[in-house]
Design an enzyme around this catalytic site. Structure first.
Site: not given
Ligand SMILES: [Zn+2]
Ligand SMILES: [Zn+2]
Length: 262
Positions: A82, A93, A121, A154, A156
């Site tokens: 991030c 966040c 993200g 996800d 992945r």
């Molecule tokens: Zn963040």
């Protein structure tokens, strides 16, 4: 504390240079260790392991403490990149709080590692994340904002992480997480998980109110300027002294790898 020796590093690099496999997860991703170096940090002494992968140009890294080769019950934390939080210190966040808490925790242990996954993200990229922030500023509702931010499971993330652990010859782990679902996904990919270490964040006098607000509001909350905040990491914070409802006792290392989905 023992670290990876130069011999072990050379051996890992040679093995990885020749490594090929059918890949892991739905996208059959394969990773290779490309380079390893010492990394002293403000959180303690680590080594950094840089990976390439067969799927994209993302350069994932492992921040490793101690000698983890053939290690059992190695404490492991997964962190999704991030840029705005980790580097700039954004308060939209709690990514930086979580990353620092993990590095501090492992920095005080004999061994352990953070897998720093370059999926800004949650894989939608920085431009799209900023777009999603902008949409929230304009009053987009939570569901739409969630979708714009790529909030979905996800696989992945976990496939790359699972392969990185294999590449580092880690035999079994204790996952540092407040999210039992993460453990299920990793174990489905063949990772042996012998326990969970809840991540307890220790607030200081400056961030206590901020962190308590985040911890009290599950998933998202509104700040005093009306901005909506979303949890970009898979874990919600648990603060020291706070009852970690439904997540097991503070500091308790649970032994069961099969937690129910919440
Ligand atoms: Zn963040
Ligand atoms: Zn492979």
């Amino acid at each position: 504390m023992t670290t990876l020796t130069q011999d072990q590093i050379q051996q890992l690099l040679v093995t990885n240079h020749e490594h090929e496999c059918e890949g892991m997860g739905a996208h059959k991703v394969c990773v290779r260790i490309e380079a390893i170096a010492d990394l002293p940090t403000r959180f303690g002494d680590f080594q950094i392991v840089a990976f390439s992968n067969t799927r994209d140009e993302k350069e994932h890294i492992a921040v490793v403490r101690g000698s983890v080769l053939d290690g059992e019950d190695v404490p492991v934390r997964l962190h999704s990149e991030c840029l705005t939080g980790d580097v700039i210190g954004s308060l939209r966040c709690d990514c930086r709080d979580q990353l620092e808490a993990a590095l501090k925790l492992i920095g005080n242990m004999e061994s352990g590692l953070v897998l720093y996954l370059r999926q800004e993200g949650r894989g939608i990229g920085l431009v799209n994340k900023v777009r999603a922030y902008s949409l929230q500023d304009q009053g987009l509702d939570t569901v739409e904002a969630n979708q714009a931010l790529g909030f979905r499971d996800d696989e992945r993330d976990y496939a790359v992480a699972a392969h990185m652990l294999v590449s580092l010859r880690v035999r079994s782990i204790r996952l540092i997480t407040n999210n039992p679902r993460k453990m299920d996904q990793l174990s489905r990919l063949g990772v042996t998980i012998n326990g969970r270490i809840p991540q307890i964040i220790q607030p200081n006098q400056y961030n206590r109110f901020y962190l308590e607000t985040k911890a009290a509001k599950s998933g998202h909350w509104i700040d005093f300027r009306g901005h909506e905040h979303l949890s970009e990491q898979a874990d919600l914070p648990i603060l020291e002294g706070m009852s970690p409802d439904g997540f097991g006792g503070a500091g308790v290392d649970e032994t069961s790898a099969h937690q129910p989905d919440d």
